[in-house]
Each structure stands twice: as structure tokens, then as C-alpha cells.
Design an enzyme around this catalytic site. Structure first.
Site, PDB file in Angstrom:
ATOM      1  CG  HIS A 167       6.799  -6.748 -11.866  1.00 32.87           C
ATOM      2  ND1 HIS A 167       5.522  -7.245 -11.807  1.00 32.87           N
ATOM      3  CD2 HIS A 167       7.263  -7.035 -13.113  1.00 32.87           C
ATOM      4  CE1 HIS A 167       5.222  -7.824 -12.969  1.00 32.87           C
ATOM      5  NE2 HIS A 167       6.263  -7.706 -13.776  1.00 32.87           N
ATOM      6  CB  SER A 189      22.223  -6.584 -12.283  1.00 25.11           C
ATOM      7  OG  SER A 189      21.218  -6.701 -13.273  1.00 25.11           O
TER       8      SER A 189
END
Length: 482
Positions: A201, A404
Site C-alpha cells: 500500500h 483472499s
């Protein structure tokens, strides 16, 4: 002599800056950078800032959509107070309608919109502020520290650290958790180098810029997971300096999970003792989900990690952005200090902190409980696999990492479709993050709309080719006549 009230009432609302004729103001404005000149309002490629994640293939495709301004409704002589309040009510009602529509088509960002805090509405009457250390009360008495510490203790148990050995607080967002985790690492290792994968990120590389840290951007595997061979080579090359490593518990775009145990093995192999490294685990979304998945590797303070952060408004769900960061008490002492003004200590990044957020988190965790959160995780993982199969049935290439709920697929070509479903895109891919508020009916609507969008773009492309061919024929006919 005029009274303060007279002085204040004599000041009219300033005119718009553009309307000012002040000579000094005019000269200054010529040197300013105008926001409108910095916006990219078409589909052209633009340069991405160094700390942003790199696209998968091709150049970044960014379109800036200008945000509209809603003018403040000042009282006017030609409008009664009743008419003005009616106008305000109309504005709010239109906005509420917009929120309902936008919420119903939200798919691309990891926010759980399935929450109901009607029982807490009365709290909006209070200015609740948890400024300072959550464990030490300040002189400001309108706070929610008891809720905050209760939430922190819940996460401490989840990540297996004794209540007396941890320190943490409820942040304003996931980015603040990353900024704090990296700051704690830097304060304990001032000459350390930050290592993070390219698909980390952007807030982690933002932290490196803010703290003026040397940072190594490590390559990634096709899955989005950190490239362990490249990490090992970079650690070997910088053995003289401590390592501050960001481990992703679910990357932003692909939802990839870095293998914490493998990172720890590499540190040991390259000769880094525990006093020469610090590991921050960025678990913005999946850090909250991983403890409820049996086959997932454990993120726990029983291993030599320094901090973990998650976003509270993502998987748990909240009407305001918030997050949680937990670190070891021995590490946070490097930046903790007494503040006489607060009559407390402070090691947080922000001063004032939202006191409503801890109550929202406490309420959800209490109502759902551990088992309720586990059921939410199970449903999200199952629905993510269902979406993947649905897309593949329609001939759309997809990818879904084992650990995920982020389904990656071909980037839609129709910008209106991307905007409608609020998809997060990068390079040639887009994704849907399957959250608790996304059920099978919504997945079905999305897939059908996506297939229709692809058909519209294919037909438009075919018509464009036909029109170009006709134009070429007409041009050739004109040349023959000549």
C-alpha cells in the site's frame, strides 16, 4: 471605543479571492499553481508518484474527475428562514438518495457497508475525544477510553500478546496504523532501512518519505506476494544496517499475503538478530480475517514481530474511517512522552482522536462476537470463489489468491461501468473485494452488467472499424475519379 461584538458584526463575508482587486493579492496569485491546471480530465496516461503501487502491465491510466462544490446556503433578504431550512432539507434528502444509490453499487473497495448503529444515534450529541494515551485518562472527561481499551484487549487476544506487554490505540484509518508502525520501527532503529514489496500500500512508502528513511522497493511474484529471493539479496547487500520490514497481510490490489515465517527465516539466514530488525504487519483488510481461516499462517506476537495494524471500517464496518494498531510496550517507549496540557502521555500520531469510533467497533464485536465474525469471513471467502467461477463462465480471465476475498479480472474498457460499480483499477486489471454486504444477488447483477458492458464496447469497436473502412473506400473512390 467599539466593543468586540460591534467589531465582529462590522465584518462582512469576504468576497471570493478571484474578485479581489488588492494589488498585493493579485501579484501573489500569479505565482500560485491552479488546481484546475493539475487535473487530468481525459484518459491519457499520467506520471504516477514514486510511492504509488506500480501497475501490472502498461502505463498507469488515471482520469481525474472534478469534485463539485456545494455552496453554503447563507441567509438572504429575499428568503425567509423557513424557506432556507426547507432548501437545506432538500439538499440533505438529495444527498441521502445519492448515498443509497452509490452504496448499492459499491464493489471495488474493501468496506463493509452492512452495519446498523441505530442504537448509538444519541451519541452524536456529544463531542467524544480520546486525545492522548488510551490507557491514561486526560483532564478532558468526554471520552470513550473504556470502550477503546476493551477493543484493544480483544485484538491483543486475537494476535496473542499479553495485556501488560502491548500498547496500541484506535487510529483514524489504516494509513495511520502503517505510519505509526513504521515510525516505531524507525525510532527503535534510527539508521534502519525500510523494505517493502512493490505491491505494498502506498502509505508505507509515504511513511518513508515523511520520515526521510532509506527504502528498498522489493520485487513481487506474479501473485503479488513479495519476491523472497530479491528480499534476501537486498538484505545481504545492506547487512551493516538494521532492517525495518513491512509484511503484507493482503496486498491492496491482488490480496496477496507475504509469508511471515519465510521472511523470518531469511532474516536468520542473512545474520540479522532480533535486536537488528523490526517487522510491521500491514493487515488493513485481511489481518482481521486471517485468524479465522484454518489453513492460513498465523500472524501472532509469539513470533518476533513489532506491530500489526488493521482498518476498522473495512471488515468490521463503521460509518467513519478508523483502525487499530498494536505494538509491543518496550518498542513504543522510544516515542512516548508526558504532555502536561493533557495531563496524560502520548505516543499517537494524531492529537485529538475520534471517540465515536471505539464505540462502533466495541458494539459490533460485542453484538457479533467471535463466532459471528468467523461466519462473515467464511461467507466472504465462499462468495469470492463463486464470483470467480461466474466470471470465468463468461469468458473473463480472473485471479484469486488462496487466502483472499479479492477477485482480480480484466480491466473493463467502459469508463462508465468502472465508475458505476466504483471499481479499483491498476494497469490492465481491476478487482472486486467481496465483503459481508455483498451477497450472491449483487454478484449476479454485477456479472450480468459487466457482460453487457463488454458487448457494448465490442459492438462500438466493430462499428468504428466499419466506419473507418467506409471512409477509406470513399477516399479511394475519390482518388480514382481524379
Amino acid at each position: 471605543m467599539a466593543t468586540p461584538v460591534e467589531l465582529a458584526s462590522s465584518l462582512p463575508l469576504p468576497a471570493a479571492v478571484a474578485a479581489s482587486h488588492d494589488a498585493h493579492m493579485s501579484n501573489s496569485m500569479q505565482k500560485e499553481v491552479l488546481r484546475s491546471k493539475c487535473m487530468k480530465l481525459d484518459n491519457s496516461n499520467v506520471q504516477v508518484a514514486p510511492y504509488q503501487a506500480l501497475p501490472v502491465l502498461g502505463g498507469p491510466k488515471i482520469t481525474h474527475h472534478r469534485a463539485a462544490a456545494l455552496d453554503v446556503l447563507e441567509p438572504r433578504p429575499d428568503m425567509s428562514e423557513e424557506e432556507r431550512l426547507s432548501a437545506v432539507h432538500e439538499v440533505i434528502q438529495k444527498y441521502m438518495k445519492k448515498l443509497h444509490e452509490r452504496t448499492s453499487h459499491h464493489m471495488g473497495y474493501p468496506y463493509n457497508l452492512d452495519f446498523d448503529f441505530g442504537a448509538l444515534e444519541g451519541l452524536n450529541k456529544f463531542s467524544i475525544n480520546n486525545l492522548g494515551d488510551p490507557f491514561i485518562e486526560s483532564n478532558y472527561g468526554v471520552h470513550s477510553r473504556e470502550f477503546e481499551v476493551g477493543v484493544l484487549n480483544w485484538f491483543a487476544r486475537l494476535w496473542e500478546i499479553d495485556e501488560q506487554e502491548y500498547w496500541g490505540y484506535i487510529t483514524n484509518c489504516g494509513t495511520e496504523g502503517n505510519l505509526h508502525g513504521i515510525l516505531v520501527g524507525r525510532e527503535n532503529h534510527p539508521d534502519g532501512i525500510l523494505y517493502a514489496s512493490r505491491e505494498t500500500h502506498y502509505s508505507v512508502f509515504k511513511a518513508a518519505r515523511m520520515y526521510r528513511m532509506d527504502a528498498e522497493k522489493v520485487n513481487t511474484l506474479d501473485s503479488g506476494e513479495i519476491d523472497y529471493t530479491d528480499l534476501k539479496a537486498r538484505l545481504e547487500a545492506n547487512k551493516a544496517r538494521p532492517a525495518i520490514i513491512n509484511v503484507n497481510i493482503g496486498t491492496t490490489v491482488k490480496g496477496a499475503v507475504d509469508d511471515l515465517d519465510r521472511v523470518l527465516d531469511i532474516l536468520q539466514e542473512t545474520g540479522y538478530s532480533e535486536d537488528r530488525f523490526y517487522i510491521h504487519c500491514d493487515g488493513a483488510l485481511f489481518g482481521m480475517m486471517m485468524p479465522f481461516i484454518k489453513q492460513a499462517p498465523m500472524v501472532t506476537f509469539r513470533k518476533p514481530i513489532g506491530s500489526v495494524s488493521v482498518s476498522g471500517h473495512k471488515f468490521v464496518g463503521a460509518p467513519v474511517p478508523c483502525g487499530v494498531v498494536i505494538t509491543r510496550m518496550r518498542y513504543v517507549m522510544a516515542l512516548s512522552s508526558d504532555v502536561e496540557y493533557l495531563n496524560s502521555r502520548d505516543a499517537t500520531i494524531m492529537g485529538s482522536r475520534n471517540g465515536h469510533a471505539p464505540i462502533y467497533l466495541w458494539y459490533t464485536l460485542t453484538i457479533k462476537g467471535y463466532e459471528g465474525i468467523r461466519q462473515d469471513v467464511e461467507r466472504c471467502m465462499r462468495n469470492a470463489h463463486i464470483l470467480k467461477v461466474m466470471l470465468e463462465q463468461c469468458g473473463i480471465k480472473t485471479m484469486l489468491n488462496d487466502l483472499s476475498n479479492t477477485v482480480v479480472f480484466e480491466r473493463p474498457k467502459e469508463e462508465a461501468f468502472v465508475r458505476k460499480w466504483q471499481l479499483a483499477c491498476e494497469g490492465d486489471i481491476a478487482h472486486v473485494v467481496v465483503m459481508p454486504n455483498i451477497n450472491i444477488d449483487k454478484l449476479e447483477d454485477f456479472v450480468q452488467d459487466y457482460v453487457n458492458s463488454r458487448a457494448r464496447m465490442a459492438i462500438a469497436g466493430a462499428k468504428r472499424i466499419a466506419n473507418e473502412a467506409r471512409a477509406a473506400e470513399q477516399s479511394e473512390g475519390s482518388d480514382v475519379e481524379c
